[in-house]
Design a protein around this motif. Sequence first.
Motif, short mmCIF file in Angstrom:
data_model
loop_
_atom_site.label_atom_id
_atom_site.label_comp_id
_atom_site.label_asym_id
_atom_site.label_seq_id
_atom_site.Cartn_x
_atom_site.Cartn_y
_atom_site.Cartn_z
N SER A 132 44.08 29.06 21.70
CA SER A 132 45.00 29.20 22.82
C SER A 132 44.28 29.44 24.14
O SER A 132 43.31 30.18 24.21
CB SER A 132 45.96 30.37 22.58
OG SER A 132 46.89 30.07 21.57
N THR A 133 44.81 28.81 25.19
CA THR A 133 44.38 29.08 26.55
C THR A 133 45.04 30.37 27.03
O THR A 133 46.26 30.51 26.95
CB THR A 133 44.79 27.94 27.49
OG1 THR A 133 44.23 26.71 27.02
CG2 THR A 133 44.35 28.20 28.92
N ASP A 134 44.24 31.31 27.53
CA ASP A 134 44.73 32.56 28.08
C ASP A 134 44.57 32.49 29.59
O ASP A 134 43.47 32.49 30.11
CB ASP A 134 43.93 33.73 27.48
CG ASP A 134 44.12 35.04 28.22
OD1 ASP A 134 45.09 35.15 29.00
OD2 ASP A 134 43.30 35.94 28.03
N THR A 135 45.68 32.42 30.32
CA THR A 135 45.63 32.23 31.77
C THR A 135 45.33 33.52 32.53
O THR A 135 45.04 33.46 33.72
CB THR A 135 46.95 31.64 32.30
OG1 THR A 135 48.03 32.57 32.03
CG2 THR A 135 47.26 30.30 31.64
N LEU A 136 45.39 34.67 31.85
CA LEU A 136 45.10 35.94 32.53
C LEU A 136 43.62 36.28 32.44
O LEU A 136 42.95 36.47 33.46
CB LEU A 136 45.94 37.07 31.93
CG LEU A 136 45.66 38.47 32.51
CD1 LEU A 136 46.09 38.52 33.98
CD2 LEU A 136 46.38 39.54 31.71
N ALA A 137 43.09 36.37 31.23
CA ALA A 137 41.70 36.80 31.04
C ALA A 137 40.73 35.64 30.97
O ALA A 137 39.51 35.85 30.98
CB ALA A 137 41.60 37.65 29.76
N GLY A 138 41.23 34.40 30.90
CA GLY A 138 40.34 33.26 30.85
C GLY A 138 39.66 33.06 29.51
O GLY A 138 38.64 32.37 29.43
N VAL A 139 40.22 33.64 28.45
CA VAL A 139 39.67 33.47 27.11
C VAL A 139 40.22 32.18 26.51
O VAL A 139 41.37 31.82 26.71
CB VAL A 139 40.02 34.68 26.23
CG1 VAL A 139 39.49 34.49 24.82
CG2 VAL A 139 39.49 35.96 26.84
N GLY A 140 39.37 31.48 25.74
CA GLY A 140 39.82 30.25 25.10
C GLY A 140 39.53 29.04 25.96
O GLY A 140 38.82 29.11 26.97
N PRO A 141 40.07 27.88 25.59
CA PRO A 141 39.79 26.64 26.32
C PRO A 141 40.36 26.71 27.74
O PRO A 141 41.33 27.42 28.00
CB PRO A 141 40.48 25.57 25.49
CG PRO A 141 41.55 26.29 24.75
CD PRO A 141 41.00 27.65 24.46
N PRO A 142 39.76 25.95 28.67
CA PRO A 142 40.29 25.96 30.04
C PRO A 142 41.63 25.25 30.12
O PRO A 142 42.03 24.52 29.21
CB PRO A 142 39.21 25.21 30.82
CG PRO A 142 38.56 24.31 29.81
CD PRO A 142 38.59 25.09 28.52
N VAL A 143 42.32 25.48 31.24
CA VAL A 143 43.54 24.72 31.52
C VAL A 143 43.21 23.24 31.49
O VAL A 143 42.16 22.80 31.98
CB VAL A 143 44.11 25.15 32.90
CG1 VAL A 143 45.23 24.21 33.34
CG2 VAL A 143 44.59 26.59 32.85
#
Length: 293
Positions: A132-143
């Motif tokens: 999963s992309t995490d838009t808050l902490a920036g964990v995981g794949p980019p947008v």
Amino acid sequence: MSAELRVVQAGTLTTIQDRGRRGHAHLGVPRAGALDAPAAGLANRLVGNDPAAALLEVTLGGLEFRLSTGRWVAVTGAPCPVLVDGRARGHDRAEWVPAGATVRVGQPRHGVRSYVAVGGGIAVEPVLGSRSTDTLAGVGPPVVAAGARLPLGRPGGAPRPHDTPRPRHPGPLRVTPGPRADWFGDHAVAALCDTAYTVSAASNRIGLRLEGPPLVRVRTDELASEGMVVGAVQVPPSGTPVVFLADHPPTGGYPVVAVVLEDDLWQCAQLRPGDPVRFTAVDPRPAPGAPRG
């Protein structure tokens, strides 16, 4: 050559999501995951994927992509036009997309987020057990951006008939009292449920921000930061509630007046700015004879 999905246009906001990375809040990592979990689950079932397979969450349409090899594709969630090489295809059903064909996910007629599942799933490298992309902490794949080449997993075969359970019909968001309801008086949850709100344009994957009459605190002292859960209805100094969603911060310093039932959170994924929002209280105690966890 490995199978891949090639992004031509990414739309307003497209992210990779699965069921999320649970159990890492103590590390400051949000859960993430698909906001409309029932719609994401349906998309994966339609193409024969594992329920935990990663797929694309598309905000307000505009996604365009090609596949390097033929695969089954399903689009669910917010109803939207689905075009393959300019020809209309179905929504909420599996469609065969040949290699090189261009798939376009248009702007939804209502709702916000659509889900695109491809046979085999999006096979980017997992981070802390999730893609999963995490838009808050920036964990995981980019947008997801135009030009991205996303690897695909091995398909499980042709789709087969199956049950397609749906969430309950949209309605008021059911809530139970939050841990700091007493900071708003003896009838805080009733006051929340008696108030008509609308969705703010500032809403995102972190939280559903609301506009309307403020809730008035009876306690004005500072609250030490404490753990937050998905669905927490936090009340900042403005007095207008925020419903925490999948990318919410794991801790917060404002009081939580109520918590939305997880089964109702899919509705928050599909509410547009200006849409009305109402809450309704439910008894947090289990029904007589119900199993206890």
